[in-house]
Motif scaffolding. Structure first.
Motif, PDB file in Angstrom:
ATOM      1  N   ASP A 171      13.722 -10.503 -26.536  1.00 63.81           N
ATOM      2  CA  ASP A 171      14.308  -9.194 -26.244  1.00 63.81           C
ATOM      3  C   ASP A 171      14.745  -8.690 -27.620  1.00 63.81           C
ATOM      4  N   ILE A 172      13.978  -7.734 -28.165  1.00 64.58           N
ATOM      5  CA  ILE A 172      14.154  -7.408 -29.582  1.00 64.58           C
ATOM      6  C   ILE A 172      14.563  -5.965 -29.831  1.00 64.58           C
ATOM      7  N   LEU A 173      15.425  -5.786 -30.811  1.00 62.61           N
ATOM      8  CA  LEU A 173      15.769  -4.457 -31.303  1.00 62.61           C
ATOM      9  C   LEU A 173      15.129  -4.318 -32.667  1.00 62.61           C
ATOM     10  N   VAL A 174      14.337  -3.257 -32.818  1.00 67.31           N
ATOM     11  CA  VAL A 174      13.636  -3.042 -34.077  1.00 67.31           C
ATOM     12  C   VAL A 174      14.310  -1.900 -34.814  1.00 67.31           C
ATOM     13  N   MET A 175      14.634  -2.124 -36.083  1.00 68.25           N
ATOM     14  CA  MET A 175      15.289  -1.067 -36.850  1.00 68.25           C
ATOM     15  C   MET A 175      14.916  -1.103 -38.315  1.00 68.25           C
TER      16      MET A 175
ATOM     17  N   VAL B 211      18.622 -18.884 -33.963  1.00 73.75           N
ATOM     18  CA  VAL B 211      17.949 -17.604 -34.168  1.00 73.75           C
ATOM     19  C   VAL B 211      18.852 -16.657 -34.957  1.00 73.75           C
ATOM     20  N   ALA B 212      18.280 -16.021 -35.986  1.00 69.87           N
ATOM     21  CA  ALA B 212      19.070 -15.073 -36.778  1.00 69.87           C
ATOM     22  C   ALA B 212      18.414 -13.694 -36.710  1.00 69.87           C
ATOM     23  N   VAL B 213      17.655 -13.314 -37.735  1.00 66.21           N
ATOM     24  CA  VAL B 213      16.967 -12.021 -37.716  1.00 66.21           C
ATOM     25  C   VAL B 213      15.532 -12.217 -38.202  1.00 66.21           C
TER      26      VAL B 213
ATOM     27  N   VAL C 189      14.161  -7.048 -37.274  1.00 66.13           N
ATOM     28  CA  VAL C 189      14.207  -7.257 -35.830  1.00 66.13           C
ATOM     29  C   VAL C 189      15.447  -8.079 -35.500  1.00 66.13           C
ATOM     30  N   ILE C 190      16.238  -7.536 -34.606  1.00 65.79           N
ATOM     31  CA  ILE C 190      17.438  -8.246 -34.151  1.00 65.79           C
ATOM     32  C   ILE C 190      17.166  -8.791 -32.749  1.00 65.79           C
TER      33      ILE C 190
ATOM     34  N   TRP D   9       1.979 -12.685 -36.541  1.00 65.59           N
ATOM     35  CA  TRP D   9       2.155 -11.456 -35.771  1.00 65.59           C
ATOM     36  C   TRP D   9       3.542 -10.909 -35.940  1.00 65.59           C
ATOM     37  N   PRO D  10       3.717  -9.612 -36.067  1.00 60.40           N
ATOM     38  CA  PRO D  10       2.719  -8.625 -36.492  1.00 60.40           C
ATOM     39  C   PRO D  10       2.312  -8.902 -37.945  1.00 60.40           C
ATOM     40  N   PRO D  11       1.425  -8.083 -38.531  1.00 63.29           N
ATOM     41  CA  PRO D  11       0.794  -8.461 -39.797  1.00 63.29           C
ATOM     42  C   PRO D  11       1.667  -9.283 -40.746  1.00 63.29           C
ATOM     43  N   VAL D  12       2.828  -8.783 -41.090  1.00 62.94           N
ATOM     44  CA  VAL D  12       3.682  -9.589 -41.962  1.00 62.94           C
ATOM     45  C   VAL D  12       5.065  -9.716 -41.336  1.00 62.94           C
ATOM     46  N   LEU D  13       5.222 -10.773 -40.584  1.00 59.47           N
ATOM     47  CA  LEU D  13       6.481 -11.015 -39.892  1.00 59.47           C
ATOM     48  C   LEU D  13       7.071 -12.312 -40.406  1.00 59.47           C
TER      49      LEU D  13
END
Ligand code: ZN
Ligand code: ZN
Length: 160
Positions: free
Chosen positions: A52-56, A91-93, A106-107, A76-80
């Motif tokens: 469950d991710i927040l993208v910012m 889990v952090a960020v 991604v939080i 995934w995605p290209p450079v993650l």
């Protein structure tokens, strides 16, 4: 610590971090979007059925201190790169570098201390990998390319 000068960056969204507290962050700035990701790397990273991710924008998140995070690269995605706390392994960020995009962070929603100001999830992606069903009426994206596109277009909409 990074700061962003755009108008949205002043909006306080929340604080959070890993379980042990070595990694802490503060979010100032509206997330681009929030979504459920059912891909296998999210499952492994979150040790859950889905992410469950927040993208910012990276500039919306102040990490204190960044040195306590171990980043590991994934395809995934290209450079993650997915960051876990160097102390507790929790889990952090996550960081995303897409060509031609501003740097993203991604939080994982479960690391937020309070979800009061967080937006609701907008869609599901990588549903072909799902191991459990979430009952809701959100759009569901299945297949690698469809899911990639759902992610990328949500980033674009958010950046506008
Ligand atoms: Zn920790
Ligand atoms: Zn995922």
């Amino acid at each position: 610590m990074q700061t962003s000068r755009d108008q949205t960056s002043t909006q306080f969204i929340g604080k959070g971090g890993c379980v042990c507290g070595s990694v802490q962050y503060t979010i100032h700035g509206a997330p681009l979007f929030r979504a459920f990701c059912h891909c296998e790397t999210c499952q492994a990273y979150n040790q859950a059925d889905y992410g469950d991710i927040l993208v910012m924008r990276s500039g919306s998140v102040a990490l204190e201190p960044e040195t306590s995070i171990d980043f590991q690269f994934h395809q995934w995605p290209p450079v993650l790169s997915r960051g876990k706390c160097a102390d507790c392994g929790g889990v952090a960020v996550e960081k995303i570098s897409l060509p031609l995009f501003p740097k993203l962070i991604v939080i994982p929603a479960q690391t937020l201390r309070s979800q009061e100001r967080a937006p609701a999830p907008a869609f599901h992606m990588f549903c072909h990998r799902r191991v459990s069903e979430i009952e809701d009426n959100l759009p569901r994206h299945t297949g690698y390319l469809n899911s990639q596109w759902a992610f990328t277009s949500a980033v674009l909409r958010g950046l506008r």
